[in-house]
Design a protein around this motif. Structure first.
Motif, PDB file in Angstrom:
ATOM      1  N   PRO A 118      41.858 -15.957   5.895  1.00  0.00           N
ATOM      2  CA  PRO A 118      39.939 -16.138   6.977  1.00  0.00           C
ATOM      3  C   PRO A 118      40.122 -14.554   7.930  1.00  0.00           C
ATOM      4  CG  PRO A 118      42.471 -17.349   7.887  1.00  0.00           C
ATOM      5  CD  PRO A 118      42.624 -17.272   6.501  1.00  0.00           C
ATOM      6  N   TRP A 119      41.369 -14.222   7.243  1.00  0.00           N
ATOM      7  CA  TRP A 119      41.128 -12.835   7.684  1.00  0.00           C
ATOM      8  C   TRP A 119      40.741 -12.027   6.491  1.00  0.00           C
ATOM      9  CZ3 TRP A 119      43.435 -10.237   3.093  1.00  0.00           C
ATOM     10  CH2 TRP A 119      44.401 -11.096   2.656  1.00  0.00           C
ATOM     11  N   ALA A 120      40.276 -12.260   5.945  1.00  0.00           N
ATOM     12  CA  ALA A 120      39.663 -10.936   4.798  1.00  0.00           C
ATOM     13  C   ALA A 120      38.025 -10.854   5.084  1.00  0.00           C
ATOM     14  CB  ALA A 120      39.121 -12.098   3.683  1.00  0.00           C
ATOM     15  N   ARG A 121      38.308  -9.519   5.657  1.00  0.00           N
ATOM     16  CA  ARG A 121      36.609  -8.832   5.587  1.00  0.00           C
ATOM     17  C   ARG A 121      35.822  -8.202   4.782  1.00  0.00           C
ATOM     18  NH1 ARG A 121      37.024 -12.618   8.968  1.00  0.00           N
ATOM     19  NH2 ARG A 121      36.854 -12.766  10.578  1.00  0.00           N
ATOM     20  N   SER A 122      36.947  -7.556   3.915  1.00  0.00           N
ATOM     21  CA  SER A 122      36.615  -6.405   3.182  1.00  0.00           C
ATOM     22  C   SER A 122      36.357  -6.506   1.372  1.00  0.00           C
ATOM     23  CB  SER A 122      37.332  -5.308   2.876  1.00  0.00           C
ATOM     24  OG  SER A 122      37.616  -4.773   4.164  1.00  0.00           O
ATOM     25  N   LEU A 123      35.010  -6.577   0.638  1.00  0.00           N
ATOM     26  CA  LEU A 123      35.054  -7.491  -0.746  1.00  0.00           C
ATOM     27  C   LEU A 123      35.764  -5.821  -1.226  1.00  0.00           C
ATOM     28  CD1 LEU A 123      31.276  -8.416  -0.845  1.00  0.00           C
ATOM     29  CD2 LEU A 123      32.957  -9.926  -0.546  1.00  0.00           C
ATOM     30  N   THR A 139      43.772 -11.482  -1.766  1.00  0.00           N
ATOM     31  CA  THR A 139      43.493 -10.258  -1.826  1.00  0.00           C
ATOM     32  C   THR A 139      41.854  -9.948  -1.336  1.00  0.00           C
ATOM     33  OG1 THR A 139      43.115  -9.236  -4.020  1.00  0.00           O
ATOM     34  CG2 THR A 139      45.514  -9.080  -2.750  1.00  0.00           C
ATOM     35  N   SER A 140      42.678  -9.372   0.189  1.00  0.00           N
ATOM     36  CA  SER A 140      40.492  -8.374   0.010  1.00  0.00           C
ATOM     37  C   SER A 140      40.464  -6.804   0.352  1.00  0.00           C
ATOM     38  CB  SER A 140      40.269  -8.985   1.585  1.00  0.00           C
ATOM     39  OG  SER A 140      39.421  -8.396   1.994  1.00  0.00           O
ATOM     40  N   GLY A 141      39.544  -6.404  -0.061  1.00  0.00           N
ATOM     41  CA  GLY A 141      39.824  -5.114  -0.176  1.00  0.00           C
ATOM     42  C   GLY A 141      39.592  -4.671  -1.658  1.00  0.00           C
ATOM     43  N   GLY A 142      39.350  -2.977  -1.913  1.00  0.00           N
ATOM     44  CA  GLY A 142      39.405  -2.677  -3.580  1.00  0.00           C
ATOM     45  C   GLY A 142      41.532  -2.823  -3.710  1.00  0.00           C
ATOM     46  N   ARG A 143      41.471  -2.875  -4.794  1.00  0.00           N
ATOM     47  CA  ARG A 143      42.393  -2.639  -5.790  1.00  0.00           C
ATOM     48  C   ARG A 143      43.337  -1.703  -7.204  1.00  0.00           C
ATOM     49  NH1 ARG A 143      45.956  -5.167  -2.511  1.00  0.00           N
ATOM     50  NH2 ARG A 143      48.193  -6.270  -3.816  1.00  0.00           N
ATOM     51  N   SER A 144      43.898  -0.699  -6.512  1.00  0.00           N
ATOM     52  CA  SER A 144      43.977  -0.225  -7.677  1.00  0.00           C
ATOM     53  C   SER A 144      44.977  -0.924  -9.414  1.00  0.00           C
ATOM     54  CB  SER A 144      45.301   0.932  -7.417  1.00  0.00           C
ATOM     55  OG  SER A 144      46.468   0.238  -6.759  1.00  0.00           O
ATOM     56  N   ALA A 145      45.062  -0.164 -10.637  1.00  0.00           N
ATOM     57  CA  ALA A 145      45.801  -0.728 -11.358  1.00  0.00           C
ATOM     58  C   ALA A 145      47.249  -1.268 -10.907  1.00  0.00           C
ATOM     59  CB  ALA A 145      45.565  -0.587 -12.528  1.00  0.00           C
TER      60      ALA A 145
END
Length: 159
Positions: A118-123, A139-145
């Motif tokens: 429910p805390w996730a806000r960033s695609l 996870t939420s938001g960008g991810r590196s390799a």
């Protein structure tokens, strides 16, 4: 990362008219990501039920990318981090990939988000489930390799 609009045409691909009338490169193979070009890294399902059925048949977990075509971080994940050799190898070894458009989400995926993130806000949102659809990690938001490899290692070791 390289946008699929800038990629050269390779075997198994074709030049097509894309959003906004731009010419782009889209994979012609079945199982391509619906929005981005991952350079053939993964076979993508676009429904959770199909992904779960494949995961059960292949005895794998499920990697769900929940994003949209207009999301830069989603594009960076699919076109930049996922094709990384180590990420691609680990995902193919242990996971079935599912791409869900957050503008036309499946109820089951929204339920995973609402219940477990429910805390996730960033695609993009990335969900990891077992073959029954039980949430394992997200996870939420960008991810590196490197970050993806850490996530994959954490989830792959879970039974």
């Amino acid at each position: 990362f390289v946008s699929h609009y800038q990629c050269p045409v390779a075997a198994g691909e074709t030049r097509v008219a894309c959003e906004g009338g731009k010419n782009g490169i889209m994979p012609t193979n079945l199982g391509a990501h619906p929005h981005f070009h991952d350079r053939g890294a993964l076979k993508w399902y676009t429904s959770l039920s199909e992904g779960l059925a494949a995961a059960k048949a292949e005895r794998k977990k499920v990697f769900i990318e929940y994003g949209r075509a207009a999301c830069g971080a989603c594009r960076a994940l699919v076109e930049g981090a996922i094709p990384h050799e180590a990420v691609k190898a680990r995902l193919n070894e242990s996971f079935v990939a599912v791409a869900i458009d957050c503008d036309q989400p499946a109820t089951e995926v929204e339920d995973l988000r609402d219940l477990h993130m429910p805390w996730a806000r960033s695609l993009p949102f990335v969900f990891y489930t077992d073959e029954k659809g039980q949430f394992l990690h997200g996870t939420s938001g960008g991810r590196s390799a490197a970050e993806l490899l850490d996530d994959i290692a954490q989830v792959a070791s879970r039974k």
